[in-house]
Design a protein around this motif. Sequence first.
Motif, PDB file in Angstrom:
ATOM      1  N   UNK A  65      -0.360 -11.980  10.132  1.00  0.00           N
ATOM      2  CA  UNK A  65      -1.651 -12.547  10.522  1.00  0.00           C
ATOM      3  C   UNK A  65      -1.504 -13.935  11.132  1.00  0.00           C
ATOM      4  N   UNK A  70      -1.515  -2.962   9.454  1.00  0.00           N
ATOM      5  CA  UNK A  70      -2.897  -2.628   9.096  1.00  0.00           C
ATOM      6  C   UNK A  70      -3.873  -3.750   9.402  1.00  0.00           C
ATOM      7  N   UNK A  71      -3.638  -4.937   8.843  1.00  0.00           N
ATOM      8  CA  UNK A  71      -4.612  -6.011   9.001  1.00  0.00           C
ATOM      9  C   UNK A  71      -4.674  -6.548  10.430  1.00  0.00           C
ATOM     10  N   UNK A  97      -6.904  -4.036  12.150  1.00  0.00           N
ATOM     11  CA  UNK A  97      -8.281  -3.943  11.682  1.00  0.00           C
ATOM     12  C   UNK A  97      -9.036  -5.255  11.792  1.00  0.00           C
ATOM     13  N   UNK A  98      -8.355  -6.378  11.510  1.00  0.00           N
ATOM     14  CA  UNK A  98      -9.063  -7.650  11.446  1.00  0.00           C
ATOM     15  C   UNK A  98      -8.935  -8.442  12.736  1.00  0.00           C
ATOM     16  N   UNK A 158       4.101  -8.824   5.753  1.00  0.00           N
ATOM     17  CA  UNK A 158       2.723  -8.377   5.921  1.00  0.00           C
ATOM     18  C   UNK A 158       1.774  -9.565   6.009  1.00  0.00           C
ATOM     19  N   UNK A 185      -7.959  -7.164  15.462  1.00  0.00           N
ATOM     20  CA  UNK A 185      -8.228  -6.252  16.571  1.00  0.00           C
ATOM     21  C   UNK A 185      -7.101  -6.221  17.589  1.00  0.00           C
ATOM     22  N   UNK A 224       0.861  -1.175   0.000  1.00  0.00           N
ATOM     23  CA  UNK A 224       0.000   0.000   0.000  1.00  0.00           C
ATOM     24  C   UNK A 224       0.901   1.229   0.000  1.00  0.00           C
TER      25      UNK A 224
END
Lengths: 249, 254, 231
Positions: free
Chosen positions: B165, B112-113, B116-117, B161, B119, B101
């Motif tokens: 996750x 970011x993820x 946002x995802x 990135x 939390x 990005x």
Amino acid sequence: MTDILQILRDYGLLLLVGQYPNGPLGGLAITFAMAVLGILLAFPLGVLLALGRISPFALFSWPSTVIVYVARGVPLIMLIFWMYYFLPVATGRPVSGFSTMVATLVVYQASYIAEIVRAGIEGLPKGQMEAGRSLGLSYLQTMRKVILPQALYNMVPTLLSQFISTIKETSLGYVIGVNELTFAANQINTTLLTKPFQVFAILAAVYFALCFSLTLITHQLERTVTARRASAPTRGVPQVQPAVVIASE
Amino acid sequence: MNTMNHASAASPLISFEGVNKWYGDYHALADINASVGKGEVVVICGPSGSGKSTLIRTVNRLEPIQKGRICFDGQDIHARTVDVNKFRSHIGFVFQSFNLFPHLTVLENIMLAPIQVLRREKTMARERAMALLNRVGLAAKGDAYAGQLSGGQQQRVAIARALAMDPPAMLFDEPTSALDPEMVGEVLQVMQSLVRDGMSMMCVTHEMNFAREVADSVWFMDEGRIIETGTPDEFFARPQSARAQKFLTDLRSH
Amino acid sequence: MGRLDFSTILRGDHLASLGSSVLTMLELTALTWLLAMVVGIVLALVRMSPSTLMQRAVAVYVEYHQNVPMLVQIFLWYFGISTFLPQEWQQWLNHHGSEFFFAFISVGLAMGAYVSEALRSGIRSIPSSQHEAARALGLTFLQSYRLVVLPQALRIALPALISHTVLLFKNTSLAMTIGVAELTYITREIENESFRTVEIYMVATVIYLAISLTIMALGSRIERRTSLAGR
């Protein structure tokens, strides 16, 4: 020339603020108020319309597309008459000329802004949305955090440019009796009767002074943005310029 | 040659059952039946247009399928009850064109993820992101923007990135094809370190040495079908099908 | 709101005025467009002259017409400048549709400014190496522009020119404010007489949309036909 100075002396205040404080506000003040309200409300609506336009759900894309096409394909004066007759019917209450104009300007400008924003969104590489979705972000999250920041990155000069258009469009308030600058000038002309050229020349000069100075500021802003981008070429966004200068006025 | 063979045939992590996909009339994927076990590394190769990218993109639902079933960790990924976003957060995907990005810094890209995802809390996400950057060898580049990095560096950030996750599996779609030759090595090294740590992986690539050293299986695809599968040794030394043989000869003659 | 009833507005006399108003609108648009194109091309060429005075003059012209509202320009011409014309001209005009004439002049001159900007932008985006190559082959200045630079510049300027054409078409509706019997004017008249507001506004909207969309579609078709591979 002395005519012009005389008119300015006698009627200058009428042009600027209408009959205030002995009556309602009018003239340039009203023009400015309509334009500011118009563009402030048009921007968020424009972004929503852009999102609606690209939505895969017909529920969103259909109304957005219709609104945008009608607003851009029908003359503004026609839209104003539409609103003038149907806002009171829709809301069940009388609607002032001022509100009618603002409502029309909002929808009109939002449609142009929507197309600019849409071009910005669609100009981004498809991989941006894919990358966001692949990380588990929802469509709206990806829009909010990845797509829109890039698409709206350089909206300030555009919005300023649309603001200038809006100022010019407020002059059509005249046809539904809104007491803005053009209406005030017409009042002066009907009073004086013998100096139409001077009156309308003043009118043109006032608009010119206002809009031209804003245009100069816009150019300066654009230059600053380009300069900033040149010195730090790697920060931020692949600049997506809409290929068409979409003039709304 | 991957000596730590964790492949567990009993409970595959990813499985394809009778998978078919059409683009209009074009039959992009035909009768795909295969599986990837936990800790297994699968390399998918084949001539261009063979459907390799399409296949790997069906795993995280970037591409839909018209027939068949894909299961992840025992569950049909297309089931109504599956939350597609939650599902995608369990699989890491690395793109050929990195897709970082550009309006965010390297650290912000990685954070970011998780924020946002998953939390996660910001400071924790940042620490984790720094650790991952360290792992891919880019600890000093946290505040840089994508445009300031070379291709190889950008791809390593993209890997970090995806790793942020904590996915049990990673998918790589031609991760080095867009890189200048001298940068291919640094990315492959990162991928190899992931394998050593037991990551399950599906990788579409032309890098045959990587396949030889790291893969547990090689799937050879052509015209939407898996023509041949085998261990790297078997496949490279004794390709069974004529098409595979031709493919390998063409590859070697470069 | 009740049921929609189009029969009253599509009656003979109303239909006739609708028809003639559409014709007037199309006439006004076509003539104004021609004026705008001519003015635009002349201005773009003048702007390329080495004289800074000429360049400044064109710049002033463009800035004036782009920063003053179209309605105000129409008023200035119709109410203001008309009074400076010699008496015989004024009388002749009054007998031959002065409203139409002044609408035509004001919109045409204004849109000419927009056209010249679009052309100027297109010309500037053609690298000077094109012009140099043409001159190196022995072509004169004018030949080089006519045969090499302008054809390419026009292709680049095409999307903007189409957008300006639609804008010009919509701006002609402002002529109603000085009494030109074009579509919006007649729409209000019919509405006053028949009270069928929704119906007549719908008809007018459809007509406007049809013409705008036709212009845009025509424009796209021309764009596709003339686009160069790889541009």
